[in-house]
Design a protein around this motif. Structure first.
Motif, mmCIF file in Angstrom:
data_model
loop_
_atom_site.group_PDB
_atom_site.id
_atom_site.type_symbol
_atom_site.label_atom_id
_atom_site.label_comp_id
_atom_site.label_asym_id
_atom_site.label_seq_id
_atom_site.Cartn_x
_atom_site.Cartn_y
_atom_site.Cartn_z
ATOM 1 N N THR A 193 29.690 -6.120 -28.522
ATOM 2 C CA THR A 193 28.988 -7.390 -28.348
ATOM 3 C C THR A 193 29.927 -8.526 -28.722
ATOM 4 O O THR A 193 30.583 -8.462 -29.758
ATOM 5 C CB THR A 193 27.726 -7.451 -29.242
ATOM 6 N N VAL A 194 30.011 -9.534 -27.861
ATOM 7 C CA VAL A 194 30.846 -10.706 -28.143
ATOM 8 C C VAL A 194 29.957 -11.947 -28.165
ATOM 9 O O VAL A 194 28.898 -11.976 -27.556
ATOM 10 C CB VAL A 194 31.991 -10.881 -27.110
ATOM 11 N N ASN A 198 36.614 -15.970 -25.835
ATOM 12 C CA ASN A 198 36.993 -14.615 -26.240
ATOM 13 C C ASN A 198 38.161 -14.144 -25.378
ATOM 14 O O ASN A 198 38.181 -14.373 -24.169
ATOM 15 C CB ASN A 198 35.820 -13.647 -26.073
ATOM 16 N N LEU A 199 39.117 -13.465 -25.993
ATOM 17 C CA LEU A 199 40.290 -12.987 -25.282
ATOM 18 C C LEU A 199 39.983 -11.651 -24.613
ATOM 19 O O LEU A 199 39.493 -10.718 -25.248
ATOM 20 C CB LEU A 199 41.469 -12.839 -26.251
ATOM 21 N N ILE A 200 40.265 -11.587 -23.314
ATOM 22 C CA ILE A 200 40.009 -10.405 -22.493
ATOM 23 C C ILE A 200 41.330 -9.925 -21.917
ATOM 24 O O ILE A 200 42.130 -10.726 -21.436
ATOM 25 C CB ILE A 200 39.052 -10.749 -21.312
ATOM 26 N N CYS A 201 41.548 -8.618 -21.941
ATOM 27 C CA CYS A 201 42.720 -8.022 -21.314
ATOM 28 C C CYS A 201 42.258 -7.110 -20.188
ATOM 29 O O CYS A 201 41.421 -6.230 -20.400
ATOM 30 C CB CYS A 201 43.528 -7.216 -22.335
ATOM 31 N N LEU A 209 43.037 -13.140 -20.000
ATOM 32 C CA LEU A 209 42.226 -14.282 -19.641
ATOM 33 C C LEU A 209 41.222 -14.530 -20.750
ATOM 34 O O LEU A 209 41.105 -13.718 -21.674
ATOM 35 C CB LEU A 209 41.517 -14.070 -18.302
ATOM 36 N N ARG A 210 40.534 -15.637 -20.674
ATOM 37 C CA ARG A 210 39.502 -15.961 -21.656
ATOM 38 C C ARG A 210 38.160 -16.119 -20.945
ATOM 39 O O ARG A 210 38.099 -16.650 -19.836
ATOM 40 C CB ARG A 210 39.841 -17.242 -22.405
ATOM 41 N N VAL A 212 40.517 -8.303 -29.257
ATOM 42 C CA VAL A 212 40.721 -8.423 -27.816
ATOM 43 C C VAL A 212 39.838 -7.371 -27.153
ATOM 44 O O VAL A 212 39.794 -6.228 -27.597
ATOM 45 C CB VAL A 212 42.199 -8.172 -27.438
ATOM 46 N N VAL A 213 39.125 -7.753 -26.104
ATOM 47 C CA VAL A 213 38.307 -6.807 -25.353
ATOM 48 C C VAL A 213 39.124 -6.342 -24.154
ATOM 49 O O VAL A 213 39.609 -7.164 -23.372
ATOM 50 C CB VAL A 213 36.984 -7.445 -24.892
#
Length: 131
Positions: free
Chosen positions: A7-8, A111-114, A105-106, A67-68
């Protein structure tokens, strides 16, 4: 034990829901403006697909950790498809020394997404500790 749910935080419910739908997640719970849950489009081969949630918070400004990570078969094609839909990466796809291809990306909340591809190397890198 199996990781099933992450959960973010989100600050703009509608923008965050739209963002994750654009990434390809399937929304399964819609409780605006506080909570949304999604299923990832594929399982990791271990059964049910993982789920991912948004929970509204006040005053969140985003951060770099955690990081997700979302694995995709073709990072470059995914990034190009997202760009056509108005979602730009903060870091273009590139090969990493640990043998993953990654782009960052954000989401709308910061939130930072990879987006990455690792294949078998994700679980079985040459430096894996066996036993």
């Amino acid at each position: 034990m199996r990781l099933n749910q992450v959960t973010v935080p989100c600050v703009d419910y509608e923008a965050s829901v739209a963002f994750y739908k654009t990434l390809g997640l399937k929304q399964i719970v819609d409780s605006p403006p506080r909570y949304a849950r999604f299923e990832c489009p594929e399982s990791d081969g271990g059964g049910e697909p993982a789920t991912f949630s948004l929970h509204h918070v006040e005053g969140w400004t985003g951060c770099d950790h955690p990081v997700v990570y979302f694995e995709c078969a073709d990072v470059d094609a995914t990034v190009q498809n997202l760009a056509r839909q108005g979602i730009d990466c903060t870091s273009p796809p590139r090969d990493q020394s640990w043998q993953w291809r990654e782009a960052y990306l954000r989401d709308p909340a910061g939130n930072l997404i990879c987006l990455y591809h690792a294949g078998e190397i994700r679980r079985f890198p040459p430096w894996r500790i066996d036993g």
